[in-house]
Design an enzyme around this catalytic site. Sequence first.
Site, mmCIF file in Angstrom:
data_model
loop_
_atom_site.group_PDB
_atom_site.id
_atom_site.type_symbol
_atom_site.label_atom_id
_atom_site.label_comp_id
_atom_site.label_asym_id
_atom_site.label_seq_id
_atom_site.Cartn_x
_atom_site.Cartn_y
_atom_site.Cartn_z
ATOM 1 C CD GLU A 228 -3.247 -1.666 -4.144
ATOM 2 O OE1 GLU A 228 -2.827 -1.370 -5.405
ATOM 3 O OE2 GLU A 228 -2.686 -1.741 -3.085
ATOM 4 C CB CYS A 262 -4.280 -4.855 -11.594
ATOM 5 S SG CYS A 262 -3.306 -5.723 -10.129
#
Length: 454
Positions: A228, A262
């Site tokens: 990720e 993110c």
Amino acid sequence: MIKSINPATGETLKTYEALSPEGLEDKLQASADTFRTFRSRGMMDTRLQALERLAILLRDRKEELGRLITDEMGKPIKQAIAEIEKSASCCDYYAKNAKTILKNEEIQTEHDASYVRWLPIGPVLAVMPWNFPFWQVIRFAAPALAAGNTALLKHASNVPQCAMKLEELFREADFPRHAFQTLLIPSSDVAKVIEDDRVKGVTLTGSEPAGRSVAEIAGKMIKPSVLELGGADPFIIMRSADLKAAVETAVKARTMNTGQSCIAAKRFIVHKAVYLDFLDKFSEAIMALKAGNPAEEDTDIGPLATASIRDELTEQVETSLSEGATLVVRGSVPEGEGNWYPATVLTDIPASAPAAKEEMFGPVASIFRVENIDEAIELANATRFGLGSAAWTQDEDEQKRFIDELDAGFTAINGMTSSDPRLPFGGVKASGYGRELSGLGMRAFLNAKTVTVD
Ligand code: NAP
């Protein structure tokens, strides 16, 4: 030496010795030993009850744990408490749904019975970032432990207190003592943990370079990995958008966690018909945000988590300005100690500038004007990353095109990307591979064993 430093004041809160080679060996062995019994289907109820207790502990202590996050990485306190509540909801989700997710998948064949059985694989290493120091860990650990894997956490080196507190909480929830362990090790030790035979998989949430390194080692060892990584998410506003709602959501999507997320919206791509209106309203809302002490309830913008993040962001903005970008507005921040960076809005950004092509990890919005939907999609996809995306339009044909043509792991129509235990989460391109959360995430570190019975 691993240090916990308050990013709002620069004060060193606590220091820890890194784990010795012998200490690391003991923890790896304890993880493998615990897995032998922890893995059994007969232990499922015990595991799920522990997860329920963990949810209760998190909720009962949300103020104290939120304060720990705020002190250690600077997240505004209201958001830190919300992170703890969200972590509890992830435990609830898997406590409630794990049995259904792990049910055998029957497949009709000529055999008396044939099916897929989902089995745990063993100790899994989680290399985690500081930006959501509880949520990122829980979203990996809750499904992993529910399924019977054991977990080893290598947390970011600036959040050792959160890392140690997590280990304590898992024990207090009555998971076996070594089912979840924190490894206080530097990132240079990660390779030898992945290479260890007892470790069966690795998940990393973090930057692209860290992802490349972990994926390379996992590939060499033929171990499953989930990555990720970063993002430069587009947030597109077309002419039919509900502009008031779009502005409100855009500000939140860019500045949550002081821009250090993110899936933050980082590039705002606005149709020419609403460009000036959006820019005015967005800039006004950005200037109205309150920056300051993250421990105060009404703070919107706290300090950045480390001095190096602030320095890198400063460099990216200065380079973008020197390459021709326009500074539209810049908020104010407290003077003195602390890793402060003001909320900033940039326009007229050349394609070569960092504000157009790199991930900006802080409260800096890059705004672009486009002529039509083709240009919007082309610009949105003109990045190495492909994590989240958002598109605001009432036009159904436009919605369909965004859903099919945006190269991202998530498209939110008339909303913002956010993670949710019920929905899979992950990216494409340099944002990583694999999925976390939901059933898909739980299966990432399971053996999909095919069984035939005659
Ligand atoms: P980072 O520097 O990559 O650190 C993340 C973790 O990886 C830390 O535990 C770090 O340990 C470790 N690490 C760093 N270099 C490594 C290497 N070469 N080998 C093995 N481990 C290594 O990232 P960060 O600055 O903490 O986090 C910000 C990044 O994470 C951003 O790019 C953000 O977009 C991304 N992120 C992605 C998601 C997602 O779900 N896609 C969620 C949150 C954040 P040390 O601290 O000891 O260096």
